[in-house]
Design an enzyme around this catalytic site. Structure first.
Site, mmCIF file in Angstrom:
data_model
loop_
_atom_site.group_PDB
_atom_site.id
_atom_site.type_symbol
_atom_site.label_atom_id
_atom_site.label_comp_id
_atom_site.label_asym_id
_atom_site.label_seq_id
_atom_site.Cartn_x
_atom_site.Cartn_y
_atom_site.Cartn_z
ATOM 1 N N ALA A 132 0.860 -1.193 0.000
ATOM 2 C CA ALA A 132 0.000 0.000 0.000
ATOM 3 C C ALA A 132 0.887 1.231 0.000
ATOM 4 O O ALA A 132 2.103 1.128 0.170
ATOM 5 C CB ALA A 132 -0.887 0.010 1.240
ATOM 6 N N LYS A 133 0.337 2.371 -0.213
ATOM 7 C CA LYS A 133 1.066 3.642 -0.075
ATOM 8 C C LYS A 133 0.050 4.736 0.144
ATOM 9 O O LYS A 133 -1.103 4.629 -0.300
ATOM 10 C CB LYS A 133 1.859 3.932 -1.355
ATOM 11 C CG LYS A 133 3.023 4.860 -1.140
ATOM 12 C CD LYS A 133 4.180 4.119 -0.497
ATOM 13 C CE LYS A 133 5.457 4.873 -0.497
ATOM 14 N NZ LYS A 133 6.588 4.014 -0.113
ATOM 15 N N GLY A 134 0.489 5.803 0.824
ATOM 16 C CA GLY A 134 -0.410 6.926 1.032
ATOM 17 C C GLY A 134 0.349 8.220 0.957
ATOM 18 O O GLY A 134 1.589 8.235 0.898
#
Ligand code: NAD
Length: 411
Positions: free
Chosen positions: A101-103
């Site tokens: 994931a990444k944000g």
């Protein structure tokens, strides 16, 4: 070329080698969930400022989603999406039980006070607290975010869900973080460099190393390799670099940088050189540990190092990669080389969940073991299939996610 297109080229190459079906490729390339939220805060001046926050949860076939949270003015959905997919392959290469994931939030942290950044971070948690957590998705620091921000995330998440230190990693050591997390990426870069040199039958003492970037990753890599009796002949940061054929005094460099807010400017223990010159310096191993896209079609031919170790994310463009391949320059790929950070994040999560503490030696031992096993698998596959280390690393990562997808069932 955008990061998204770069990683897609490497994915396609690995998928071809693995003979993956079109339907599996489509499944693996599509994110499970993409979220965009509004983050309004009151600035210290009393004005309201509104930011956009993103979280892309790419693939959780192998375990909870894992990936950093970056604060940078250029953050957008495309960038976060491509970095989320990279995390899926990276956690799979080192075989830790996570997805990717990444944000990020589109803002320049230098323009805001600590209290304002705290408000942004807490409001972001308010907006997405139902979508992450210890068994779901675990953020961590990335470009522009710090250990203190991870502490705010844990604290804010706890207001909704109770005490849950494992909901985020990269926390301060005094607030449910672990010793060894901060050094882990650089230490991993150093230890994988040594493993590669050994596999290539090269002598380690006296090996001449050049490192671009003297931040978290660059400094710990330099320290580790100095302890292994390598010679750090050149280092640089955003302000330029220094060269000394007999080897720079790394402890002196660290002292110098520490006294000047991390900057190398004014160091007197070597000759000055530009960042372009550093990349072309005569050395045995070149370690780009600063930015992406620094080794390109234009400068690849001038690189003298026979070995490049990608400590930064995507420092070698695909065009340069092809040139290095033709020249016989070996490139150790980012998804393996800089996976020490996420591996130590996993150790933090494990200890938080067990309410137990390992101690620094155990963290280092486990890190060496995990990275060593991953390196051997990638090395063996590269030899047996006659592919580059990068293609082999993607084959290991993408292959593991594909197998988990089949085993778990897709519908
Ligand atoms: P950092 O911010 O601590 O340090 C970056 C260094 O690069 C600084 O010394 C800075 O002066 C230098 N730099 C900036 N612009 C430069 C330029 N134009 N030329 C030369 N040097 C320049 O960052 P970091 O945490 O050390 O990360 C470095 C790289 O490694 C990034 O690409 C990051 O995405 C990647 N990475 C970091 C981690 C981690 O755990 N820190 C994990 C995986 C990947």
């Amino acid at each position: 070329m955008r990061a998204r297109d770069t990683s897609r080229i490497y994915f396609d190459r690995a998928a071809d080698e693995l003979d993956l079906s079109d339907s599996m490729r489509q499944l693996l390339l599509t994110a499970k969930r993409e979220v965009q939220v509004q983050i309004p805060i009151e600035r210290d001046s009393g004005e309201v400022a509104t930011f956009i926050g993103y979280r892309v949860q790419h693939n959780d076939a192998r375990g909870p989603l894992k990936g950093g949270l970056r604060y940078h003015p250029h953050v957008d959905l495309d960038e976060v999406r491509s970095l989320a997919a990279l995390m899926t392959w990276k956690t799979a290469v080192v075989n830790i039980p996570y997805g990717g994931a990444k944000g990020g939030v589109a803002l320049d942290p230098a323009q805001f006070s600590t209290r304002e950044l705290e408000r942004v971070t807490r409001r972001f948690v308010d907006a997405i607290h139902d979508l992450f957590g210890p068994d779901v998705d675990i953020p961590a620091p990335d470009m522009g975010t710090t250990a203190d921000m991870m502490a705010w995330i844990m604290n804010q998440y706890g207001k909704y869900h109770g005490f849950s230190p494992a909901c985020v990693t990269g926390k301060p050591v005094d607030y449910h973080g672990i010793p060894g997390r901060e050094e882990a990426t650089g230490r991993g870069v150093g230890s994988l460099t040594l493993k590669l040199l050994s596999r290539l039958g090269r002598k380690i003492p006296g090996t001449r190393i050049a490192i671009q970037g003297f931040g978290n990753v660059g400094t710990h890599t330099a320290k580790f390799l100095t302890d292994a009796e390598c010679r750090i002949v050149a280092v640089s940061d955003a302000g330029g670099g220094f060269h000394r054929e007999a080897g720079l005094d790394v402890l002196d460099l660290l002292r110098h940088a520490r006294a000047r807010g991390g900057r190398l400017t004014g160091f007197t223990g070597g000759d000055t050189l530009s960042n372009a010159e550093l990349l072309a310096v005569d050395c045995d191993v070149l370690i780009p540990a600063a930015l992406g896209g620094v080794l390109t079609q234009e400068n690849a031919a001038s690189v003298k190092a026979p070995l490049i170790v990608e400590a930064a994310n995507a420092p070698v463009t695909p065009e340069a990669d092809a040139i290095f391949d033709t020249k016989g320059v070996i490139v150790a790929p980012d998804i393996l080389v800089n996976a020490g950070g996420v591996t130590a994040s996993w150790f933090e999560w494990v200890q938080n969940r067990q309410h137990y503490q390992w101690g620094l030696n155990r963290v280092r031992q486990e890190l060496d073991r995990i990275l060593g096993e991953a390196f051997e698998q990638v090395w063996q596959l590269a030899q047996s299939r006659n592919v580059s280390l990068r293609t082999a690393a993607y084959m290991v990562g993408v292959g593991r996610v594909a197998r988990a997808t089949v085993l778990g069932g897709t519908t």
